[in-house]
Design a protein around this motif. Structure first.
Motif, PDB file in Angstrom:
ATOM      1  N   GLY A 115      -2.758  -0.540  -7.720  1.00 55.91           N
ATOM      2  CA  GLY A 115      -2.580   0.526  -6.752  1.00 55.91           C
ATOM      3  C   GLY A 115      -1.296   0.392  -5.968  1.00 55.91           C
ATOM      4  O   GLY A 115      -0.491  -0.509  -6.227  1.00 55.91           O
ATOM      5  N   PRO A 116      -1.116   1.274  -5.010  1.00 54.06           N
ATOM      6  CA  PRO A 116      -1.980   2.428  -4.718  1.00 54.06           C
ATOM      7  C   PRO A 116      -1.909   3.474  -5.834  1.00 54.06           C
ATOM      8  O   PRO A 116      -0.840   3.714  -6.386  1.00 54.06           O
ATOM      9  CB  PRO A 116      -1.395   2.971  -3.408  1.00 54.06           C
ATOM     10  CG  PRO A 116       0.037   2.534  -3.425  1.00 54.06           C
ATOM     11  CD  PRO A 116       0.061   1.215  -4.124  1.00 54.06           C
ATOM     12  N   GLY A 150       0.804  -1.215   0.000  1.00 56.18           N
ATOM     13  CA  GLY A 150       0.000   0.000   0.000  1.00 56.18           C
ATOM     14  C   GLY A 150       0.832   1.259   0.000  1.00 56.18           C
ATOM     15  O   GLY A 150       0.293   2.366   0.098  1.00 56.18           O
ATOM     16  N   THR A 201      -2.363  -5.933  -5.704  1.00 58.42           N
ATOM     17  CA  THR A 201      -2.568  -4.486  -5.612  1.00 58.42           C
ATOM     18  C   THR A 201      -3.651  -3.937  -6.534  1.00 58.42           C
ATOM     19  O   THR A 201      -4.088  -2.803  -6.332  1.00 58.42           O
ATOM     20  CB  THR A 201      -1.257  -3.749  -5.955  1.00 58.42           C
ATOM     21  OG1 THR A 201      -0.925  -3.991  -7.327  1.00 58.42           O
ATOM     22  CG2 THR A 201      -0.111  -4.228  -5.065  1.00 58.42           C
TER      23      THR A 201
END
Length: 322
Positions: A271-272, A183, A268
């Motif tokens: 992302g982020p 993240g 993911t």
């Protein structure tokens, strides 16, 4: 008996054969027998079902994709012909440009590091008998028998805020380094790259160890008699002998980085933000989430051409240096 009759007879001069004339025997050899023709047609008959299936599964979709890439179409309404606009957008769209830059980073992790570590493993395991070498090979090859989705789920848990990686960092007093690795805008892409390195290392190791095992021992014995160090043995004997295996490993790992989708989607989803997007992920989004079938087809065609060019270049370079 006269003296003329006792003299040996001269051989009659050979008749000149016109250029291009072929004797009966040669014509018979050129002409296929009915049995050979039957065998050829029988082989084609056996291969026909597989060829037909290949045509429907591979050739027809490719032709359809090329056709769709010249249209703007959401999959439902009437398609509109736009020519090469989708291909132009591939190279001018900032989002696609960012995705291609991410692929260059992934190539380092998916291809560069696994090949270097695979060569090191081959140098350590290929010639000598090390204790626990079989277990070491098994552990490194394990990712190859796991599906990519399973690998992604495992590493997603490892990288979690309370996962084993952060727990280990806190246990040794490095809690300040703990973070949500997938993240984090800075660390998300390298974290994905580490997964790719772990996944591809086993394949590279097996290829290189098998190649080292095929090198004659006499070459190494001669090098040792000449006073060559292990490093010189590797550079002068092992590395040149692994040229074919290097070409295979480079082709598989580089094209794997170009086509990276499943690891990215499960971990993911790009992302982020857009820090881990790849062309394959954008293709999926444009084909199914925000339908732009024409653009998705153009991305797929360009990726296929790039993968083909990479394979051809690597093969050509390996043949030239052989």
């Amino acid at each position: 008996m006269s003296s003329r009759q006792l003299l040996p007879r001269r051989a009659a001069p050979a008749a000149a054969v016109p250029e291009g004339a072929v004797g009966p025997a040669a014509r018979g050899r050129r002409r296929q027998s009915p049995r050979a023709r039957r065998r050829r047609w029988l082989g084609l008959a056996f291969a026909a079902p597989a060829l037909i299936m290949y045509g429907f599964v591979v050739v027809v979709p490719i032709v359809q994709s090329v056709s769709y890439s010249f249209y703007s179409w959401d999959g439902v309404s009437t398609a509109r012909f736009v020519g090469l606009s989708n291909y132009t957008a591939f190279f001018t769209d900032p989002e696609l440009g960012e995705a291609l830059a991410h692929v260059l980073v992934l190539v380092l992790f998916f291809a560069g590091l696994p090949i270097l570590l695979g060569l090191l493993s081959a140098a350590l395991l290929g010639r000598g008998k090390l204790r626990g070498a079989g277990l070491y090979r098994w552990l490194l090859f394990l990712p190859q028998v796991l599906t990519s989705v399973v690998v992604a789920v495992i590493w997603k848990r490892i990288y979690g805020p309370n996962g084993p990686l952060n727990s280990a960092l806190r246990a040794v007093g490095l809690g300040d380094l703990a973070r949500n690795w997938l993240g984090d805008f800075t660390w998300a892409l390298p974290s994905l790259g580490v997964i790719g390195t772990w996944t591809a290392l086993g394949l590279c190791m097996v290829l290189f160890v098998a190649g080292v095992a095929a090198i004659p021992n006499e070459l190494y014995e001669q090098a040792r008699l000449d006073g060559a160090s292990p490093v010189k043995e590797f550079l002068a004997i092992t590395l040149p002998a692994l040229r074919g295996q290097l070409a295979v490993a480079l082709t598989l790992t580089v094209t794997g980085a170009l086509r990276a989708f499943d690891l990215v989607w499960v971990t993911t989803q790009g992302g982020p933000g857009t820090s881990t997007t790849t062309p394959a992920l954008l293709l999926y989004r444009k084909a199914f989430l925000n339908p732009d079938v024409g653009m998705a087809a153009a991305i797929g065609i360009v990726l296929a051409i790039i993968c083909l060019l990479v394979a051809l270049i690597i093969t050509r370079l390996s043949e030239e240096n052989a």
